[in-house]
Write a protein that holds these residues in place. Sequence first.
Motif, mmCIF file in Angstrom:
data_model
loop_
_atom_site.group_PDB
_atom_site.id
_atom_site.type_symbol
_atom_site.label_atom_id
_atom_site.label_comp_id
_atom_site.label_asym_id
_atom_site.label_seq_id
_atom_site.Cartn_x
_atom_site.Cartn_y
_atom_site.Cartn_z
ATOM 1 N N ALA A 93 6.773 -11.650 3.525
ATOM 2 C CA ALA A 93 5.325 -11.533 3.346
ATOM 3 C C ALA A 93 4.648 -11.161 4.664
ATOM 4 O O ALA A 93 3.740 -10.329 4.693
ATOM 5 C CB ALA A 93 4.767 -12.850 2.812
ATOM 6 N N ASN A 94 5.119 -11.753 5.736
ATOM 7 C CA ASN A 94 4.527 -11.464 7.042
ATOM 8 C C ASN A 94 4.761 -10.011 7.436
ATOM 9 O O ASN A 94 3.847 -9.338 7.928
ATOM 10 C CB ASN A 94 5.127 -12.403 8.086
ATOM 11 C CG ASN A 94 4.510 -12.202 9.456
ATOM 12 O OD1 ASN A 94 3.385 -12.587 9.701
ATOM 13 N ND2 ASN A 94 5.273 -11.569 10.346
ATOM 14 N N GLN A 148 5.182 -7.429 5.580
ATOM 15 C CA GLN A 148 4.393 -6.481 4.801
ATOM 16 C C GLN A 148 2.944 -6.429 5.287
ATOM 17 O O GLN A 148 2.327 -5.358 5.301
ATOM 18 C CB GLN A 148 4.429 -6.866 3.314
ATOM 19 C CG GLN A 148 5.805 -6.657 2.687
ATOM 20 C CD GLN A 148 5.770 -6.768 1.170
ATOM 21 O OE1 GLN A 148 4.722 -6.606 0.567
ATOM 22 N NE2 GLN A 148 6.920 -7.031 0.576
ATOM 23 N N VAL A 149 2.416 -7.587 5.688
ATOM 24 C CA VAL A 149 1.020 -7.604 6.141
ATOM 25 C C VAL A 149 0.897 -7.004 7.539
ATOM 26 O O VAL A 149 0.053 -6.132 7.786
ATOM 27 C CB VAL A 149 0.463 -9.041 6.122
ATOM 28 C CG1 VAL A 149 -0.943 -9.089 6.737
ATOM 29 C CG2 VAL A 149 0.425 -9.571 4.698
ATOM 30 N N LEU A 203 1.126 -3.170 8.157
ATOM 31 C CA LEU A 203 0.038 -2.232 7.881
ATOM 32 C C LEU A 203 -0.341 -1.519 9.176
ATOM 33 O O LEU A 203 -0.485 -2.155 10.225
ATOM 34 C CB LEU A 203 -1.169 -2.976 7.312
ATOM 35 C CG LEU A 203 -0.982 -3.610 5.922
ATOM 36 C CD1 LEU A 203 -2.179 -4.491 5.578
ATOM 37 C CD2 LEU A 203 -0.799 -2.519 4.867
ATOM 38 N N VAL A 205 -3.143 -2.997 11.337
ATOM 39 C CA VAL A 205 -2.803 -4.318 11.869
ATOM 40 C C VAL A 205 -1.817 -4.165 13.016
ATOM 41 O O VAL A 205 -1.937 -4.812 14.067
ATOM 42 C CB VAL A 205 -2.216 -5.212 10.760
ATOM 43 C CG1 VAL A 205 -1.723 -6.550 11.342
ATOM 44 C CG2 VAL A 205 -3.240 -5.453 9.665
ATOM 45 N N ARG A 236 0.461 -12.707 13.009
ATOM 46 C CA ARG A 236 1.270 -13.159 11.882
ATOM 47 C C ARG A 236 0.363 -13.809 10.842
ATOM 48 O O ARG A 236 -0.676 -14.380 11.179
ATOM 49 C CB ARG A 236 2.319 -14.186 12.323
ATOM 50 C CG ARG A 236 3.450 -13.616 13.160
ATOM 51 C CD ARG A 236 4.441 -14.709 13.539
ATOM 52 N NE ARG A 236 5.590 -14.150 14.246
ATOM 53 C CZ ARG A 236 6.668 -13.667 13.631
ATOM 54 N NH1 ARG A 236 6.730 -13.699 12.322
ATOM 55 N NH2 ARG A 236 7.668 -13.169 14.325
ATOM 56 N N THR A 237 0.755 -13.752 9.613
ATOM 57 C CA THR A 237 -0.001 -14.443 8.565
ATOM 58 C C THR A 237 0.219 -15.944 8.679
ATOM 59 O O THR A 237 -0.711 -16.734 8.556
ATOM 60 C CB THR A 237 0.437 -13.968 7.175
ATOM 61 O OG1 THR A 237 1.849 -14.137 7.049
ATOM 62 C CG2 THR A 237 0.082 -12.506 6.979
#
Length: 565
Positions: free
Chosen positions: A199-200, A202-203, A206, A209, A235-236
């Motif tokens: 998940a991290n 993929q975010v 971007l 980002v 990081r998320t």
Amino acid sequence: MRLARIRTHNFRNLPSLDTALGRSVVIVGENRAGKSNLLQAIRLVLDSSLPYADRRLSSKDFWDGLDCPSGDPMVDGYEIRISLDLDELSDDKRMMATLGNGLVELKPPVARLTYKWAPDPKKDGIYTDGVYFADGEDNRRVPNDLRDEVFVAFTSALRDVESDIRSWRRSPLRSLLERVIGKIPPDEVARLRALLSEANDQVVGLPDVEDLATTVERRVEAAVGPRHALGASLRTVPPQVDEVIRALTLYVDGSQARSLDTASLGSLNILYFVLLQLGSEARLEGKEVSHTLVVAEEPEAHLHPHLQRSVLEAIGAPTDSRSILVTTHSPQLVSAVDGRALLRLSRKDGGTVAHSAADATLTEREWGDVNRYLGATQAEMVFATKVLLVEGYAEEVLVPAFASEHGMDLNKEGITVCAIHGTHFLSYAKLCGSLGIPFAIVTDGDPGDDGELEGRTRLSRLAEAMGLTGELDGHGLFLGEDTLEVDLYRTASNAERIHVVLTELGTRNTPSRIETWNGSPSRKQLVDEIDHAGGKGRFAQRLASEPLTAPAAFQRALDFLRTAL
């Protein structure tokens, strides 16, 4: 284990307190009576998490009444001692082992722990603090790991629930989340780390980002050089599963998932106490501690009256391994507890004294009557400085009017008028006596057909049951001549005002019936006319707006309470 007794010496306004405690203690008393100081005294002995600054006392923590030639009790070598007795240890082998060095009685076993703030025998002019076994005379210190066997959950009256829940150090969620972390299987940890990493990626992958993260790190390196660069990244969430769980936040309103700052203060307080209860249960189940002690100042803060009666349920019931001490100014909360749990503190010249309702010599049936009586309205009795016990609603409504004409403000005098709705005064007199509340009783004379006053017999039996001798008035027991309404009519200028009220509330024939009295109605005539006016309660309620002269029994009772200590 049970907190059995506390003794204090030279501590603030508790210079020589000595009182029994219990698994559930509800502490009442007027402002500055020492309620918060009592809780602090208990924490000094048991709470190993108490900050260093709070354990190190100062000259201001000594009782003001000490004889100090120098003006400073620490210069004159005074010491503060606080001792707690713990009993019911026989069935708790772990606590017996922990407290064995502090046993002061063997059958049944009673252990004592003592906090001392005293001059250091090895360093002249220096004070030291510590918790010791027994009375502390031989200076055997209680190790912190032994004190950790008791978990103390303290909440102040000025708590900031939202802030506490969000703060990891103070959050009642902390112990619950730590237990969750400890129960996650290793293979589940690995799976979750992979999901978090995916998940991290993929975010942060971007383009915008990724560009922002690169820009930040380049600017830092340009400012401080590569040797001092931070290696900053976006990081998320952190990659460690335990850190993710520690970051979990409570939300409210179900699927709406609104932040805590949108909830009412009352709702947050209930949530807070539920979390405390769950946390203490978790510590006990995990055998991290042997006993939990919830210490709460005014848990009713910000709560609707109905929720005030439920707050103790949110805190949790006392058990063999769980004790509860709360202070309160809430009649609603008092109405929800067993009266035997009440501990009243009152200010005296020699320092605060404590009175335990459990000392009242009441039978189980009588305690049942008292507990049912102490509803949210009548529970104000236990907060009163003084109490006037009367028979019914009419007296309860009229006494403030009597007092006003008598030159007294009941609120400023701290006097609460309590109607017991009958003549069974004994249980309530015993309760007031056990709590150290000065009281007076006024009852009707109720003359019989033979002219003898049934009320006199009633009060004489009451005095005998309480072991009182001498004149009844001297003990605050006052007797009317007839019923309240008759005595009121016969007193000074009240008759004209009573005529006005009866005429206003009665029937169209009321004035003509009053004329036939010629200023001297029989008891039956007066009572019948009051019935026409809507009954004793309605009559008294309306009459209370008139200036009235109190019947003699009430005047004497008010004078008695004015000077009672």
